[in-house]
Design a protein around this motif. Structure first.
Motif, PDB file in Angstrom:
ATOM      1  N   TYR A   1     -61.268  -5.870 -61.255  1.00  0.00           N
ATOM      2  CA  TYR A   1     -59.897  -5.938 -61.738  1.00  0.00           C
ATOM      3  C   TYR A   1     -59.375  -7.357 -61.514  1.00  0.00           C
ATOM      4  N   GLU A   2     -58.124  -7.612 -61.859  1.00  0.00           N
ATOM      5  CA  GLU A   2     -57.588  -8.958 -61.709  1.00  0.00           C
ATOM      6  C   GLU A   2     -57.520  -9.386 -60.242  1.00  0.00           C
ATOM      7  N   GLU A   3     -57.122  -8.459 -59.370  1.00  0.00           N
ATOM      8  CA  GLU A   3     -56.881  -8.807 -57.975  1.00  0.00           C
ATOM      9  C   GLU A   3     -57.952  -8.309 -57.007  1.00  0.00           C
ATOM     10  N   PHE A   4     -58.812  -7.416 -57.453  1.00  0.00           N
ATOM     11  CA  PHE A   4     -59.801  -6.854 -56.535  1.00  0.00           C
ATOM     12  C   PHE A   4     -60.996  -6.320 -57.308  1.00  0.00           C
ATOM     13  N   THR A   5     -62.074  -6.048 -56.580  1.00  0.00           N
ATOM     14  CA  THR A   5     -63.293  -5.508 -57.176  1.00  0.00           C
ATOM     15  C   THR A   5     -63.733  -4.273 -56.398  1.00  0.00           C
ATOM     16  N   LEU A   6     -64.045  -3.196 -57.117  1.00  0.00           N
ATOM     17  CA  LEU A   6     -64.559  -1.989 -56.482  1.00  0.00           C
ATOM     18  C   LEU A   6     -66.083  -1.975 -56.600  1.00  0.00           C
TER      19      LEU A   6
ATOM     20  N   TYR B   1     -56.180  -0.122 -47.023  1.00  0.00           N
ATOM     21  CA  TYR B   1     -57.576  -0.262 -46.646  1.00  0.00           C
ATOM     22  C   TYR B   1     -57.657  -1.017 -45.317  1.00  0.00           C
ATOM     23  N   THR B   2     -58.745  -0.839 -44.602  1.00  0.00           N
ATOM     24  CA  THR B   2     -58.958  -1.589 -43.370  1.00  0.00           C
ATOM     25  C   THR B   2     -59.222  -3.056 -43.701  1.00  0.00           C
ATOM     26  N   GLU B   3     -59.198  -3.889 -42.677  1.00  0.00           N
ATOM     27  CA  GLU B   3     -59.459  -5.310 -42.895  1.00  0.00           C
ATOM     28  C   GLU B   3     -60.848  -5.536 -43.485  1.00  0.00           C
TER      29      GLU B   3
ATOM     30  N   THR C   1     -61.879  -8.183 -52.009  1.00  0.00           N
ATOM     31  CA  THR C   1     -61.548  -9.548 -52.441  1.00  0.00           C
ATOM     32  C   THR C   1     -62.721 -10.502 -52.312  1.00  0.00           C
ATOM     33  N   SER C   2     -63.910  -9.982 -52.074  1.00  0.00           N
ATOM     34  CA  SER C   2     -65.074 -10.835 -51.887  1.00  0.00           C
ATOM     35  C   SER C   2     -65.406 -11.601 -53.163  1.00  0.00           C
TER      36      SER C   2
ATOM     37  N   ILE D   1     -73.046 -11.961 -56.026  1.00  0.00           N
ATOM     38  CA  ILE D   1     -74.425 -11.535 -55.765  1.00  0.00           C
ATOM     39  C   ILE D   1     -74.455 -10.321 -54.844  1.00  0.00           C
ATOM     40  N   LYS D   2     -73.483 -10.237 -53.945  1.00  0.00           N
ATOM     41  CA  LYS D   2     -73.418  -9.087 -53.057  1.00  0.00           C
ATOM     42  C   LYS D   2     -73.119  -7.812 -53.844  1.00  0.00           C
TER      43      LYS D   2
END
Length: 204
Positions: free
Chosen positions: A127-132, A174-176, A183-184, A188-189
């Motif tokens: 997504y724009e701000e995060f990745t699942l 979510y936890t830290e 937000t990584s 590649i991960k």
């Protein structure tokens, strides 16, 4: 005969090297993989499948989305945990189906609508701000008609696609460690996790 032995030794050496490399990769990615699993466990997704890929059916899918999110905003926006969200979803499945079906009829279509809560596989979604990360998630699944078109999905809990929560920074639920996954920047991960999860799915 000597050449055959050399070939066998070469194959063995390559196999050992691959095994060592995989062990190193698994060790290196273990904390990230564990955090990805926590993200999956703490997330409830919304998954809507369109009847087809026609412009009309894709537009209808989005109208169903808007109607359902508007009708359920207060409930899912007030959920304090994934367990709360699951309870709400279980209780509201028929109401969600009613809203979706009514929207389909009001738009002039006769497609049947099916709604259920299930645990299903998703590919990595950015997504724009995060990745699942890829893997299995609990999801409210809305199927329109033949469900043969492109789908739409977002997050009901934390309420990242619920209108009532649009102005809130709900990734803080979510936890830290989980937020670091979301937000990584290391693509590649995510690719490695998706490959691993895909392989798990293929052997089931």
């Amino acid at each position: 005969m000597k050449n055959h032995r050399c070939v066998r030794w070469k194959v063995t050496e390559i196999s050992v090297a691959i095994g060592v490399l995989l062990a190193i990769l698994i060790t290196a990615f273990a904390p990230f993989a564990e955090a990805c699993e926590e993200v999956r466990q703490d997330t409830l997704r919304l998954h809507i499948l369109a009847n087809s890929d026609s412009d009309e059916d894709q537009a209808l899918k989005l109208k169903v989305r808007d109607a359902v999110l508007a009708a359920q905003a207060d409930l899912f926006g007030a959920a304090s945990s994934k367990e709360d969200a699951i309870e709400i979803a279980t209780r509201e499945l028929e109401n969600i189906r009613t809203v979706a079906q009514k929207t389909v009829w009001q738009e002039g279509y006769s497609y049947p609508v099916r709604v259920r809560l299930e645990n299903i596989y998703f590919a990595t979604k950015e997504y724009e701000e995060f990745t699942l990360p890829a893997g299995r998630y609990d999801a409210v699944r809305i199927e329109i008609g033949e469900q043969a078109g492109h789908n739409w999905f977002c997050v009901l809990f934390p309420p990242l696609c619920v209108p009532a929560a649009v102005d809130a920074d709900d990734t803080t639920q979510y936890t830290e460690e989980e937020q670091q996954v979301l937000t990584s920047p290391y693509r590649i991960k995510f690719a490695a996790i998706e490959l691993f999860e895909y392989l798990k799915e293929s052997v089931k």
